[in-house]
Design a protein around this motif. Structure first.
Motif: not given
Length: 109
Positions: A54-59
């Motif tokens: 879920k947090c790939r983009q933020q990472n």
């Protein structure tokens, strides 16, 4: 040969160039990328175990922001000069400047 106006920097030890200055760079980069850090942290808190997906983009956004600073020679030089100033101050006074990034042990155990 150096002139009076030229400042001669003391030689830095391996631990200073490879550990201490990069540590300062990481802390300052996190401060400068505070919104990206907050977005990633919030995403991880809300996602639980699914945060990897879920947090790939933020990472990716956070890593891009941090890498921009890590690879910037001017940013390195700024951190190096700040480190040298702190070192000079410590050598003159014997008092270590308190740092937000330093970890402290609790007073009671």
């Amino acid at each position: 040969m150096t002139t009076e106006t030229e400042i001669v920097e003391p030689p830095l030890r391996h631990v200073e160039t490879d550990v201490l200055i990069p540590k300062m760079m990481r802390a300052k980069a996190k401060e400068r990328c505070h919104q990206e850090v907050k977005d990633f942290t919030d995403c991880c808190k809300d996602s639980g175990l699914g945060m990897v997906l879920k947090c790939r983009q933020q990472n990716t956004t956070l890593r891009a922001c941090l890498t921009k600073y890590y690879k910037d020679p001017e940013f390195y030089e700024m951190c190096k000069q700040e480190y040298l100033e702190q070192k000079r101050e410590f050598l003159e006074t014997g008092v270590r400047k308190s740092s937000k990034t330093s970890s402290k042990l609790p007073t009671t155990m």
